[in-house]
Motif scaffolding. Sequence first.
Motif, PDB file in Angstrom:
ATOM      1  N   GLY A 167       0.809  -1.206   0.000  1.00 44.72           N
ATOM      2  CA  GLY A 167       0.000   0.000   0.000  1.00 44.72           C
ATOM      3  C   GLY A 167       0.844   1.257   0.000  1.00 44.72           C
ATOM      4  N   GLN A 168       0.240   2.321   0.516  1.00 46.08           N
ATOM      5  CA  GLN A 168       0.916   3.608   0.566  1.00 46.08           C
ATOM      6  C   GLN A 168       0.879   4.146   1.990  1.00 46.08           C
ATOM      7  OE1 GLN A 168      -1.122   6.243  -2.100  1.00 46.08           O
ATOM      8  NE2 GLN A 168      -3.129   5.578  -1.420  1.00 46.08           N
ATOM      9  N   PRO A 194      -0.089  13.699  14.481  1.00 47.32           N
ATOM     10  CA  PRO A 194      -0.531  14.926  15.160  1.00 47.32           C
ATOM     11  C   PRO A 194       0.085  16.176  14.533  1.00 47.32           C
ATOM     12  CG  PRO A 194       0.355  13.311  16.730  1.00 47.32           C
ATOM     13  CD  PRO A 194       0.687  12.833  15.347  1.00 47.32           C
ATOM     14  N   ASP A 195      -0.533  17.313  14.783  1.00 45.49           N
ATOM     15  CA  ASP A 195      -0.069  18.580  14.219  1.00 45.49           C
ATOM     16  C   ASP A 195       1.342  18.954  14.664  1.00 45.49           C
ATOM     17  OD1 ASP A 195      -2.425  18.883  12.840  1.00 45.49           O
ATOM     18  OD2 ASP A 195      -3.346  20.170  14.367  1.00 45.49           O
ATOM     19  N   ASN A 196       1.772  18.475  15.845  1.00 51.08           N
ATOM     20  CA  ASN A 196       3.103  18.850  16.336  1.00 51.08           C
ATOM     21  C   ASN A 196       4.214  17.968  15.754  1.00 51.08           C
ATOM     22  OD1 ASN A 196       2.378  16.580  17.786  1.00 51.08           O
ATOM     23  ND2 ASN A 196       2.959  17.395  19.776  1.00 51.08           N
ATOM     24  N   HIS A 197       3.873  17.060  14.858  1.00 52.38           N
ATOM     25  CA  HIS A 197       4.829  16.244  14.115  1.00 52.38           C
ATOM     26  C   HIS A 197       4.714  16.626  12.642  1.00 52.38           C
ATOM     27  CE1 HIS A 197       5.687  13.110  17.241  1.00 52.38           C
ATOM     28  NE2 HIS A 197       4.533  13.557  17.690  1.00 52.38           N
ATOM     29  N   SER A 198       5.780  16.379  11.887  1.00 53.77           N
ATOM     30  CA  SER A 198       5.704  16.604  10.446  1.00 53.77           C
ATOM     31  C   SER A 198       6.450  15.484   9.727  1.00 53.77           C
ATOM     32  CB  SER A 198       6.297  17.967  10.066  1.00 53.77           C
ATOM     33  OG  SER A 198       7.666  18.024  10.409  1.00 53.77           O
ATOM     34  N   PHE A 199       6.138  15.323   8.461  1.00 52.84           N
ATOM     35  CA  PHE A 199       6.769  14.293   7.637  1.00 52.84           C
ATOM     36  C   PHE A 199       7.249  14.924   6.351  1.00 52.84           C
ATOM     37  CE2 PHE A 199       6.407  10.905   4.353  1.00 52.84           C
ATOM     38  CZ  PHE A 199       7.397  10.062   4.843  1.00 52.84           C
ATOM     39  N   ASP A 200       8.537  14.768   6.050  1.00 52.77           N
ATOM     40  CA  ASP A 200       9.110  15.243   4.801  1.00 52.77           C
ATOM     41  C   ASP A 200       9.106  14.064   3.833  1.00 52.77           C
ATOM     42  OD1 ASP A 200      10.910  15.819   2.685  1.00 52.77           O
ATOM     43  OD2 ASP A 200      12.003  17.232   3.945  1.00 52.77           O
ATOM     44  N   SER A 201       8.257  14.121   2.827  1.00 59.79           N
ATOM     45  CA  SER A 201       8.107  12.981   1.909  1.00 59.79           C
ATOM     46  C   SER A 201       9.337  12.783   1.009  1.00 59.79           C
ATOM     47  CB  SER A 201       6.845  13.136   1.058  1.00 59.79           C
ATOM     48  OG  SER A 201       6.906  14.324   0.310  1.00 59.79           O
ATOM     49  N   PRO A 257      14.926  13.311  14.819  1.00 59.51           N
ATOM     50  CA  PRO A 257      14.249  12.904  13.581  1.00 59.51           C
ATOM     51  C   PRO A 257      14.287  11.384  13.420  1.00 59.51           C
ATOM     52  CG  PRO A 257      15.838  14.651  13.154  1.00 59.51           C
ATOM     53  CD  PRO A 257      16.057  14.197  14.567  1.00 59.51           C
ATOM     54  N   VAL A 258      13.257  10.849  12.757  1.00 64.01           N
ATOM     55  CA  VAL A 258      13.192   9.417  12.470  1.00 64.01           C
ATOM     56  C   VAL A 258      13.075   9.266  10.955  1.00 64.01           C
ATOM     57  CG1 VAL A 258      11.856   7.300  12.731  1.00 64.01           C
ATOM     58  CG2 VAL A 258      12.105   8.853  14.673  1.00 64.01           C
ATOM     59  N   ALA A 259      14.086   8.638  10.357  1.00 60.90           N
ATOM     60  CA  ALA A 259      14.086   8.406   8.912  1.00 60.90           C
ATOM     61  C   ALA A 259      13.592   6.996   8.627  1.00 60.90           C
ATOM     62  CB  ALA A 259      15.487   8.597   8.349  1.00 60.90           C
ATOM     63  N   VAL A 260      12.705   6.889   7.670  1.00 57.26           N
ATOM     64  CA  VAL A 260      12.201   5.585   7.237  1.00 57.26           C
ATOM     65  C   VAL A 260      13.306   4.914   6.416  1.00 57.26           C
ATOM     66  CG1 VAL A 260      10.419   4.394   5.914  1.00 57.26           C
ATOM     67  CG2 VAL A 260       9.839   6.455   7.215  1.00 57.26           C
ATOM     68  N   PRO A 261      13.689   3.685   6.769  1.00 63.36           N
ATOM     69  CA  PRO A 261      14.755   3.000   6.031  1.00 63.36           C
ATOM     70  C   PRO A 261      14.404   2.789   4.558  1.00 63.36           C
ATOM     71  CG  PRO A 261      14.258   1.843   8.078  1.00 63.36           C
ATOM     72  CD  PRO A 261      13.198   2.879   7.885  1.00 63.36           C
ATOM     73  N   PRO A 262      15.428   2.744   3.687  1.00 57.53           N
ATOM     74  CA  PRO A 262      15.193   2.593   2.242  1.00 57.53           C
ATOM     75  C   PRO A 262      14.358   1.365   1.854  1.00 57.53           C
ATOM     76  CG  PRO A 262      17.480   3.133   2.665  1.00 57.53           C
ATOM     77  CD  PRO A 262      16.840   2.897   3.998  1.00 57.53           C
ATOM     78  N   GLY A 263      14.491   0.244   2.553  1.00 64.03           N
ATOM     79  CA  GLY A 263      13.754  -0.965   2.192  1.00 64.03           C
ATOM     80  C   GLY A 263      12.289  -0.963   2.577  1.00 64.03           C
ATOM     81  N   VAL A 264      11.863   0.032   3.349  1.00 64.36           N
ATOM     82  CA  VAL A 264      10.470   0.124   3.802  1.00 64.36           C
ATOM     83  C   VAL A 264       9.682   0.921   2.764  1.00 64.36           C
ATOM     84  CG1 VAL A 264       8.945   1.017   5.602  1.00 64.36           C
ATOM     85  CG2 VAL A 264      11.122  -0.060   6.225  1.00 64.36           C
ATOM     86  N   LYS A 265       8.670   0.274   2.163  1.00 61.46           N
ATOM     87  CA  LYS A 265       7.922   0.909   1.076  1.00 61.46           C
ATOM     88  C   LYS A 265       6.838   1.860   1.564  1.00 61.46           C
ATOM     89  CE  LYS A 265       9.031  -2.618  -2.115  1.00 61.46           C
ATOM     90  NZ  LYS A 265       8.929  -3.809  -2.731  1.00 61.46           N
ATOM     91  N   ALA A 266       6.178   1.511   2.677  1.00 65.43           N
ATOM     92  CA  ALA A 266       5.093   2.348   3.196  1.00 65.43           C
ATOM     93  C   ALA A 266       4.982   2.153   4.705  1.00 65.43           C
ATOM     94  CB  ALA A 266       3.775   1.991   2.527  1.00 65.43           C
TER      95      ALA A 266
END
Length: 82
Positions: free
Chosen positions: A27-28, A35-42, A54-63
Amino acid sequence: MTRTHAEENGRWVARQGDIYIVELQAGQNNLDDLPDNHSFDSETRTFYHKKHAPVAVPPGVKAVRVYRQTQIHPLGGRDYAD
């Protein structure tokens, strides 16, 4: 699916303050509970919060899906954690 269940099934899980970020099998991204006090840089696939690293999503994680941590409300029931 709970965080523990996801981890037991080999999915990537991270915590940033009052949210858990859990890998989806397909999926996506589902950021509905972010929450509003968090943000995500796509572009960098990184979650930000002014009080947490900051928490970075690992490269192998699709969604991923974001889950908010809940707590017992003093008057009964559950409420989102602060």
